[in-house]
Design a protein around this motif. Sequence first.
Motif, PDB file in Angstrom:
ATOM      1  N   THR A 187       0.835  -1.204   0.000  1.00  0.00           N
ATOM      2  CA  THR A 187       0.000   0.000   0.000  1.00  0.00           C
ATOM      3  C   THR A 187       0.866   1.249   0.000  1.00  0.00           C
ATOM      4  O   THR A 187       0.631   2.206  -0.751  1.00  0.00           O
ATOM      5  CB  THR A 187      -0.933   0.010   1.222  1.00  0.00           C
ATOM      6  OG1 THR A 187      -1.786  -1.127   1.184  1.00  0.00           O
ATOM      7  CG2 THR A 187      -1.789   1.272   1.239  1.00  0.00           C
ATOM      8  N   LEU A 188       1.895   1.236   0.838  1.00  0.00           N
ATOM      9  CA  LEU A 188       2.788   2.386   0.961  1.00  0.00           C
ATOM     10  C   LEU A 188       3.534   2.656  -0.345  1.00  0.00           C
ATOM     11  O   LEU A 188       3.576   3.791  -0.832  1.00  0.00           O
ATOM     12  CB  LEU A 188       3.775   2.139   2.101  1.00  0.00           C
ATOM     13  CG  LEU A 188       4.637   3.303   2.598  1.00  0.00           C
ATOM     14  CD1 LEU A 188       5.082   3.024   4.036  1.00  0.00           C
ATOM     15  CD2 LEU A 188       5.877   3.497   1.728  1.00  0.00           C
ATOM     16  N   THR A 189       4.120   1.617  -0.936  1.00  0.00           N
ATOM     17  CA  THR A 189       4.901   1.816  -2.152  1.00  0.00           C
ATOM     18  C   THR A 189       4.014   2.177  -3.343  1.00  0.00           C
ATOM     19  O   THR A 189       4.399   2.991  -4.187  1.00  0.00           O
ATOM     20  CB  THR A 189       5.741   0.566  -2.482  1.00  0.00           C
ATOM     21  OG1 THR A 189       4.893  -0.596  -2.516  1.00  0.00           O
ATOM     22  CG2 THR A 189       6.818   0.351  -1.428  1.00  0.00           C
ATOM     23  N   THR A 190       2.812   1.592  -3.394  1.00  0.00           N
ATOM     24  CA  THR A 190       1.876   1.944  -4.473  1.00  0.00           C
ATOM     25  C   THR A 190       1.471   3.409  -4.366  1.00  0.00           C
ATOM     26  O   THR A 190       1.431   4.142  -5.366  1.00  0.00           O
ATOM     27  CB  THR A 190       0.625   1.052  -4.422  1.00  0.00           C
ATOM     28  OG1 THR A 190       1.017  -0.309  -4.608  1.00  0.00           O
ATOM     29  CG2 THR A 190      -0.363   1.440  -5.508  1.00  0.00           C
ATOM     30  N   ALA A 191       1.182   3.861  -3.133  1.00  0.00           N
ATOM     31  CA  ALA A 191       0.820   5.265  -2.917  1.00  0.00           C
ATOM     32  C   ALA A 191       1.973   6.189  -3.276  1.00  0.00           C
ATOM     33  O   ALA A 191       1.778   7.248  -3.885  1.00  0.00           O
ATOM     34  CB  ALA A 191       0.419   5.472  -1.463  1.00  0.00           C
ATOM     35  N   ALA A 192       3.177   5.791  -2.911  1.00  0.00           N
ATOM     36  CA  ALA A 192       4.344   6.613  -3.208  1.00  0.00           C
ATOM     37  C   ALA A 192       4.518   6.787  -4.717  1.00  0.00           C
ATOM     38  O   ALA A 192       4.769   7.896  -5.209  1.00  0.00           O
ATOM     39  CB  ALA A 192       5.589   5.988  -2.593  1.00  0.00           C
TER      40      ALA A 192
END
Length: 246
Positions: A187-192
């Motif tokens: 989730t974090l890397t996709t959002a980034a």
Amino acid sequence: MVAPPDNDVLWARGLHHAYRGTTALAGVSLGVQEGEILAVTGPRGCGKTTLLKCLSGQLRPTEGEVWFNGSPVHSLSSLSRERLRLDRFGWIDTEPHLVPELTAWENAALPLLLRGAGHRSAKHAAVEWLDRLDVGMCARRRPSQLDQSQRQRVAIARALTTTPQVLFADEPTAPLHHSDGTQVLRTLTTAARSHQITVLLATHDPDTATLADRSIALLDGCRSDASPATAGSSDEESRAACSLSV
């Protein structure tokens, strides 16, 4: 003083730092491009946290330079570095460090509120991130009513609500079970990537590092990665400084 390359949003040269005479960093140099996810790997105690704190302005390095968007961070006053962290940076710690008197959504919205955002818009952004991290049902609960995994997800939401230009994540999924941690990291890397957020991700887990675009490795406060494919001039300087310090 040499200005950093134009394509590096964050750039550091020859960083040294010590705690009570014990070396934590010994000449570390690196550059990170806008929107890049960089994993900083290495065993516990190798200097990952100290490096992230120097890059984010939480610590002033004993020696060396840190530049953000072509402007020096290392020479800023404490107040200016604090303002930079509030306006441009996000931080996820190994422990959540939530404000116990605030609800989950208030904790997640806190950086926006401190920036002067309106109550309604700050709450909307906070609840949206809590939902994306599967803790939306906890929005009105206080930290004491949450388990460790839920508290850490709230802390991650807090770091993302402002859509920071650079996000520093220091072992962000350490309190989570492996499956939960993998989901949160994705989730974090996709959002980034969707928001062009530059991420520096400290981890000792090789599987976590594979989610990044590139990795550098630390050992005893020095750059230990020596791949010619990733070595630039600052990388060569970093290894040279380390060879002189040992």
